[in-house]
Motif scaffolding. Structure first.
Motif, short mmCIF file in Angstrom:
data_model
loop_
_atom_site.label_atom_id
_atom_site.label_comp_id
_atom_site.label_asym_id
_atom_site.label_seq_id
_atom_site.Cartn_x
_atom_site.Cartn_y
_atom_site.Cartn_z
N GLY A 14 47.45 52.14 73.33
CA GLY A 14 46.77 51.80 72.09
C GLY A 14 45.28 51.59 72.27
O GLY A 14 44.66 50.82 71.54
N TYR B 205 42.92 51.45 69.31
CA TYR B 205 42.74 50.21 68.54
C TYR B 205 41.50 49.44 69.04
O TYR B 205 40.69 48.97 68.25
N VAL C 237 42.44 43.66 72.62
CA VAL C 237 43.01 44.77 71.87
C VAL C 237 42.89 46.05 72.67
O VAL C 237 41.76 46.50 72.89
N ARG D 275 51.04 45.37 72.48
CA ARG D 275 51.58 46.69 72.15
C ARG D 275 52.66 47.01 73.18
O ARG D 275 52.38 47.56 74.23
N ALA E 17 50.85 45.26 67.25
CA ALA E 17 50.47 46.58 66.76
C ALA E 17 51.64 47.17 65.97
O ALA E 17 52.36 48.04 66.44
N VAL F 183 45.44 53.39 62.43
CA VAL F 183 44.61 52.60 63.34
C VAL F 183 43.73 51.64 62.55
O VAL F 183 43.61 50.46 62.89
N MET G 11 45.50 48.43 61.46
CA MET G 11 45.66 47.43 62.52
C MET G 11 44.32 46.77 62.84
O MET G 11 44.25 45.55 63.01
N VAL G 12 43.27 47.55 62.94
CA VAL G 12 41.95 46.98 63.22
C VAL G 12 41.53 46.07 62.07
O VAL G 12 40.97 44.99 62.30
#
Length: 195
Positions: free
Chosen positions: A6, A9, A89, A127, A152, A167, A170-171
């Protein structure tokens, strides 16, 4: 950024924070560098140069500071260094476990320990799947200490059309957790033009 899958991210979060005018202090674990190479095709030997290139000159113009993982004497390793918070992250289960046990063996885990002891926001985006009981217990322990756990787990109510949409959701959730106002994903119950 750690070695969990990930990397996109973490990269997208850095880009968003820079776009919003924040100064970003970045630490990448060794496994995190490998994931950047494998998932995003980044060249990872000239690390500061690569980050400067990938983040549009942010290191050169002092909008981003890159701290090597072993630099335990970096500014972010001290509680006297003022910052608004910390996000890891993606966050590997190994890093999460180290934080949960108070093991400050590198700059990343030390900076997380500082965030905890200073009462600053700490957000983790684990994740991993499936999760075992140890993973869940470590997340519960950290959550009880005030750490924001933001797995995530993207939503689909916003009708994502591209990987970037997933993406960005999630951000955006991480930015919500940091208290940063944004419009990078459509919120529930709002028309597309009101994001």
């Amino acid at each position: 950024m750690t070695g969990a899958s990930g990397a996109t991210y973490g990269v997208t979060l850095c880009r968003q924070l820079l776009a919003f005018g924040y100064h970003v202090h970045l630490v990448v674990s060794e496994a995190g560098w490998r994931v950047l190479k494998e998932e995003l095709g980044w060249e990872t030997t000239r690390r500061a140069d690569v980050l400067n290139e990938r983040f549009d000159g942010a290191i050169a113009d002092k909008r981003m500071t890159y701290h090597p993982l072993a630099d335990i004497g970096a500014s972010i390793a001290s509680g006297s260094f003022r910052c608004e918070g910390m996000a890891i992250v993606p966050c590997s289960m190994g890093t999460l476990a180290a934080i949960a046990s108070g093991a400050s063996t590198n700059l990343l885990t030390r900076a997380a320990d500082v965030a905890l002891k200073e009462g600053r926001p700490l957000l983790l985006v684990p994740r991993e799947t499936p999760l075992n009981a140890i993973h869940l217990e470590n997340m519960l322990k950290l959550s009880r200490l005030g750490v924001r756990i933001i797995p995530a787990m993207p939503a689909f109510y916003n009708g994502p059309q591209t990987l970037d949409d997933i993406v960005n959701f999630m951000v955006g959730k991480v930015m919500d957790g940091m208290g940063i106002e944004h419009h990078i994903y459509r919120r529930w119950g709002r028309p597309d033009d009101e994001q």
